[in-house]
Design an enzyme around this catalytic site. Structure first.
Site, PDB file in Angstrom:
ATOM      1  N   ASP A 366       0.840  -1.209   0.000  1.00 14.44           N
ATOM      2  CA  ASP A 366       0.000   0.000   0.000  1.00 14.44           C
ATOM      3  C   ASP A 366       0.870   1.252   0.000  1.00 14.44           C
ATOM      4  O   ASP A 366       2.050   1.223  -0.360  1.00 14.44           O
ATOM      5  CB  ASP A 366      -0.978  -0.073   1.189  1.00 14.44           C
ATOM      6  CG  ASP A 366      -2.296   0.627   0.923  1.00 14.44           C
ATOM      7  OD1 ASP A 366      -2.341   1.867   1.035  1.00 14.44           O
ATOM      8  OD2 ASP A 366      -3.291  -0.053   0.579  1.00 14.44           O
ATOM      9  N   ASP A 478      -6.090   4.796  -5.873  1.00 13.19           N
ATOM     10  CA  ASP A 478      -6.732   5.546  -4.791  1.00 13.19           C
ATOM     11  C   ASP A 478      -6.927   7.007  -5.176  1.00 13.19           C
ATOM     12  O   ASP A 478      -6.280   7.523  -6.090  1.00 13.19           O
ATOM     13  CB  ASP A 478      -5.832   5.439  -3.551  1.00 13.19           C
ATOM     14  CG  ASP A 478      -6.608   5.537  -2.247  1.00 13.19           C
ATOM     15  OD1 ASP A 478      -7.759   6.021  -2.276  1.00 13.19           O
ATOM     16  OD2 ASP A 478      -6.056   5.140  -1.214  1.00 13.19           O
ATOM     17  N   MET A 479      -7.817   7.679  -4.474  1.00 10.93           N
ATOM     18  CA  MET A 479      -8.032   9.120  -4.658  1.00 10.93           C
ATOM     19  C   MET A 479      -8.469   9.657  -3.302  1.00 10.93           C
ATOM     20  O   MET A 479      -9.592   9.436  -2.879  1.00 10.93           O
ATOM     21  CB  MET A 479      -9.139   9.332  -5.697  1.00 10.93           C
ATOM     22  CG  MET A 479      -9.253  10.752  -6.174  1.00 10.93           C
ATOM     23  SD  MET A 479     -10.892  11.418  -5.960  1.00 10.93           S
ATOM     24  CE  MET A 479     -10.772  12.923  -6.876  1.00 10.93           C
ATOM     25  N   CYS A 526     -10.545   2.926  -5.527  1.00  8.45           N
ATOM     26  CA  CYS A 526     -10.627   3.237  -4.102  1.00  8.45           C
ATOM     27  C   CYS A 526     -10.629   4.752  -4.001  1.00  8.45           C
ATOM     28  O   CYS A 526     -10.049   5.422  -4.840  1.00  8.45           O
ATOM     29  CB  CYS A 526      -9.382   2.655  -3.420  1.00  8.45           C
ATOM     30  SG  CYS A 526      -9.161   3.141  -1.706  1.00  8.45           S
ATOM     31  N   ASP A 548     -12.945   2.259   4.287  1.00  7.72           N
ATOM     32  CA  ASP A 548     -11.781   2.076   5.162  1.00  7.72           C
ATOM     33  C   ASP A 548     -12.184   1.439   6.477  1.00  7.72           C
ATOM     34  O   ASP A 548     -11.333   1.051   7.271  1.00  7.72           O
ATOM     35  CB  ASP A 548     -11.102   3.426   5.428  1.00  7.72           C
ATOM     36  CG  ASP A 548     -10.179   3.815   4.284  1.00  7.72           C
ATOM     37  OD1 ASP A 548      -9.857   2.942   3.455  1.00  7.72           O
ATOM     38  OD2 ASP A 548      -9.776   4.989   4.215  1.00  7.72           O
TER      39      ASP A 548
HETATM   40  C1  GLA Z   1      -6.955   5.457   1.595  1.00  6.31           C
HETATM   41  C2  GLA Z   1      -7.373   4.024   1.353  1.00  6.31           C
HETATM   42  C3  GLA Z   1      -6.670   3.131   2.341  1.00  6.31           C
HETATM   43  C4  GLA Z   1      -5.176   3.294   2.213  1.00  6.31           C
HETATM   44  C5  GLA Z   1      -4.799   4.752   2.400  1.00  6.31           C
HETATM   45  C6  GLA Z   1      -3.332   4.983   2.108  1.00  6.31           C
HETATM   46  O1  GLA Z   1      -7.470   5.936   2.772  1.00  6.31           O
HETATM   47  O2  GLA Z   1      -8.746   3.886   1.430  1.00  6.31           O
HETATM   48  O3  GLA Z   1      -7.040   1.793   2.146  1.00  6.31           O
HETATM   49  O4  GLA Z   1      -4.769   2.834   0.949  1.00  6.31           O
HETATM   50  O5  GLA Z   1      -5.546   5.593   1.547  1.00  6.31           O
HETATM   51  O6  GLA Z   1      -2.976   6.300   2.249  1.00  6.31           O
END
Ligand code: GLA
Length: 729
Positions: A366, A478-479, A526, A548
């Site tokens: 991640d 992700d965003m 995500c 999350d």
């Molecule tokens: C977001 C995602 C999490 C993780 C964080 C990392 O919040 O939803 O799962 O990947 O970013 O910064």
């Protein structure tokens, strides 16, 4: 499935297996009216439903009351400022600065198949599977031509609508509002159902009464958002899971949206869904076309469950394109909650080794592997591997993980730029910002102006380069912040109102290119959890991180709302450690596994550190995933009971298409002292089939199970759960 035009009555009748959608051309004027949407009906001439034989009559019969006519007539795609004071589907500022639109029928085409929408996600189907009606309507004064598009499917009770607006004049006009669907109908006894939320509690179901005036949900955050969802349903007060009228409206788009219902003086409803008009002002130059995204309309006379199953099948069969859509996804372990930013090669390899022993199939690295990112304040945009953490580089890590026997996946947040990054120091004007105004920071980051070609190319090349550098088989895209300070150096002063829509188009372009260049990549979208969980993103990725919040009990509500409209195969769900990092709750490991099983399934914990008792359970859960995932991914979903309503327990079921197998998940959220067993009633079984309850060995017919139910013994403790597996004998 059939679409027919009946010239004598001026009726377009769109029939799916169980529904009819009827458009009618009214009188001499050829206004395009909406006559009917609902359960399938036989008659073709239902023009009486337009009520044009009643006062105030059509203008050709009563021109003095033209405005009264417009304000009552059920218009298929209402214009503005010519007498209809209800909400318009389209608004425009023309070259003279005026704002009036009146669209009149010009011609139509009925065709087999379904054309794609350039640059936009949309449902699809071949010539045998779909039919499409295109109605061209024109406003001669503006030189505008709008094509209203309706597609239906042989195997689905939905209508997919979209609109394109062409400028046939010699001067630009600016669209300031364009809905993708507008439906007028009488209020019977409907309540409004929407999905609301926040970070860590996305998509909770919410009902409200429909009052006079306008009620809406929407997002102006540049994405579909944690808070509200591009979906709205009218649900009959008498509707249950299995019976009663439900109309659902869902938007295939990932940016600003508005979903609105308006109740007028005559108790008629106007339901609209489309791009949010706030911050939207789009120039359509002479000869150009603006394509509005697709809206999905679903009618179910079989209650909420009917709507749910229709949408699940539609998205599985006609929206998701990934080769993974029909495949079991590798069980992954993600290091976010395990390590946050504090990891290195050795730490990741130790997780991979332990994961392999337990039967897990993929390691996902991640946030925190690039630039000098050791917390969330730096380095977004600098997509170079941090070799202080990943000693030996990325390829070495991936090769080692592969040698252990796991696939490898990686996290990106490609749309962002940290003010503390090499990229920002080199290109401060690449961030979305308004000249002279200090831009708002959110998670200490800015959003890249993807409307600029050079920025988009930079982003694409950065991601592509990393993916080519090692054997990476999964990407979590992700965003983590929303758009503010809507300014683009690239767009001229007249075109700043195009930024949000162009931004979404750029995200689509990036993901289209990525999935074309890496067709076997498993992409998971995500956005700070589930803020961009929408049908638009499903066109590019077969799964989306749901939230999350991985607490099993919080997930019951999140997954109930999500599964209301999305197939279980799309819901990213993981088992995490306790006390849960978001809510501090401790739940049994088995319940965390049973709840995550309703999604894509994986782990989000430090497998090297969790209690031995939990770790030793993982192989059982892995086996359970392999045993049930085909059923969960492909089956029909039934909601049996909701913790949201009863505050005690939750229960849902998946039944295979051939009805030979069913899996019921039961979660006893709170124990109730001195209470006898609880009866739950499965649904969707074949009444004449005999089923074996795997746990008890009991043999019962489907009709007994569905009508008399199954007893579930009270379990010791809160947050307990069990799976009940029924198979045909
Ligand atoms: C977001 C995602 C999490 C993780 C964080 C990392 O919040 O939803 O799962 O990947 O970013 O910064």
């Amino acid at each position: 499935m059939n679409i027919a035009y009946h010239a004598e009555s001026g009726i377009f009748k769109l029939d799916t297996e169980k529904t009819s959608y009827i458009i009618a051309l009214a009188d001499k004027e050829r206004f395009i009216g909406h006559a009917y949407y609902g359960k399938k009906i036989s008659d073709t001439d239902v023009t009486y439903l337009l009520r044009t034989g009643e006062n105030p009559f059509v203008p050709s019969k009563n021109n003095r009351d033209r405005s009264s006519f417009f304000d009552t007539f059920p218009m298929e795609f209402p214009g503005c400022n010519t007498g209809d004071y209800r909400e318009s589907a389209i608004e425009v500022i023309d070259a003279q600065g005026h704002n009036a639109v009146e669209l009149i029928y010009k011609e139509h085409r009925i065709m087999r198949g379904k054309p794609g929408l350039p640059g936009l996600p949309a449902t699809f189907g071949g010539e045998e599977e779909c039919m499409t009606l295109e109605i061209d309507a024109e406003d001669k004064c503006l030189g505008m031509e709008a094509t209203l598009r309706y597609s239906i499917f042989a195997d689905s009770d939905i209508v997919a609508r979209s609109v394109s607006v062409k400028n046939c004049s010699e001067k630009s006009f600016f669209l300031t509002r364009i809905m993708s669907a507008s439906v007028d109908m009488d209020q019977e006894d409907y309540k409004l159902l929407t999905l609301h939320g926040s970070w860590a509690r996305e998509r909770h179901m919410d009902y409200r009464e429909i009052g006079y005036g306008k009620q809406s949900v929407g997002s102006t955050k540049g994405e579909s958002s944690h808070q509200e969802h591009p979906f709205m349903a009218l649900v009959s007060k008498k509707a249950t899971q299995e019976s009663g009228n439900v109309y659902g409206f869902h938007f295939v788009y990932s940016g600003n949206f508005l979903a609105q219902v308006e109740k007028n003086q005559f108790d008629s409803l106007r339901i609209q869904i489309g791009i949010h008009p706030k911050n939207f002002c789009y120039e359509v130059k002479p000869g150009e076309c603006f394509e509005a995204p697709e809206a999905i309309l679903v009618y179910s006379s079989e209650g909420l469950g009917g709507m749910t199953r229709t949408l699940h099948d539609l998205y599985r069969n006609h929206l998701i394109r990934s080769p993974y859509k029909d495949k079991k996804r590798p069980i992954l372990i993600n290091n976010w909650e395990a390590t946050y930013f504090q990891f290195d090669t050795e730490k990741l390899l130790s997780i991979a080794r332990e994961a392999k022993k337990a039967g897990i199939e993929m390691l996902v690295m991640d946030d925190g592997w690039f630039g000098y990112r050791n917390d969330d304040n730096t380095s977004l945009g600098d997509w170079t591997v941090n070799e202080k953490k990943l000693q030996g580089g990325l390829k070495y890590l991936v090769d080692e993980v592969n040698k252990i026997g796991l696939k490898f996946g990686i996290w990106f947040e490609p749309e962002m730029i940290s003010p503390d990054s090499e990229l920002y120091r080199a290109h401060p004007d690449w961030a979305i910002a308004i000249d002279g105004r200090t831009p708002c920071r959110s998670r200490n980051q800015f959003v890249l102006d993807l409307t600029r070609r050079e920025v988009l190319e930079y982003v694409y090349n950065a991601v592509e380069k990393i993916l080519h550098s090692a054997n990476i088989e999964y990407v979590k895209w992700d965003m983590n912040r929303q758009l503010t300070d809507l300014g683009s150096v690239y767009l001229g002063k007249e075109n700043q109102g195009e930024l949000c829509h162009r931004y979404v188009l750029a995200v689509y372009e990036l993901q289209e290119r990525l999935t074309k260049e890496f067709p076997n990549l498993l992409l998971e979208n995500c956005s700070g959890g589930g803020a961009r969980f929408d049908p638009g993103m499903l066109y590019y990725s077969p799964q989306i991180w749901c939230s999350d919040d991985t607490d099993a009990i919080e997930r019951l509500l999140i997954q109930e709302g999500t599964a209301l409209i999305y197939p279980l195969s799309t819901m990213g769900a993981h088992v995490s450690d306790c006390p849960n990092h978001t809510v501090g709750r401790s739940t049994p490991f088995s319940t965390r596994g049973n709840v995550a099983l309703a999604g894509t399934f994986g782990y989000e914990l430090d497998i090297t550190k969790i209690p031995e008792e939990d770790r030793s359970r993982i192989p059982e859960q892995v086996a359970m995933y392999h045993k049930y995932n085909d059923l969960i991914r492909n089956g029909d979903y039934y909601r049996i009971a909701s913790y949201r309503q009863n505050h005690l327990y939750d229960c849902y079921e998946v039944v295979s298409k051939d009805k030979k197998e069913a899996l019921i998940t039961y979660v006893q959220v709170l124990n109730r002292p001195n209470y006898h067993s609880r009866i739950i009633k499965p649904a969707g079984l074949n009444p004449q089939m005999r089923y074996r309850n795997e746990e008890t060995g009991e043999l019962l017919f489907g009709d007994t199970l569905m009508n008399a139910g199954i007893t579930i013994q009270n379990m010791w403790g809160d947050f307990q759960s069990k799976l009940i597996h029924l198979t045909e004998v």
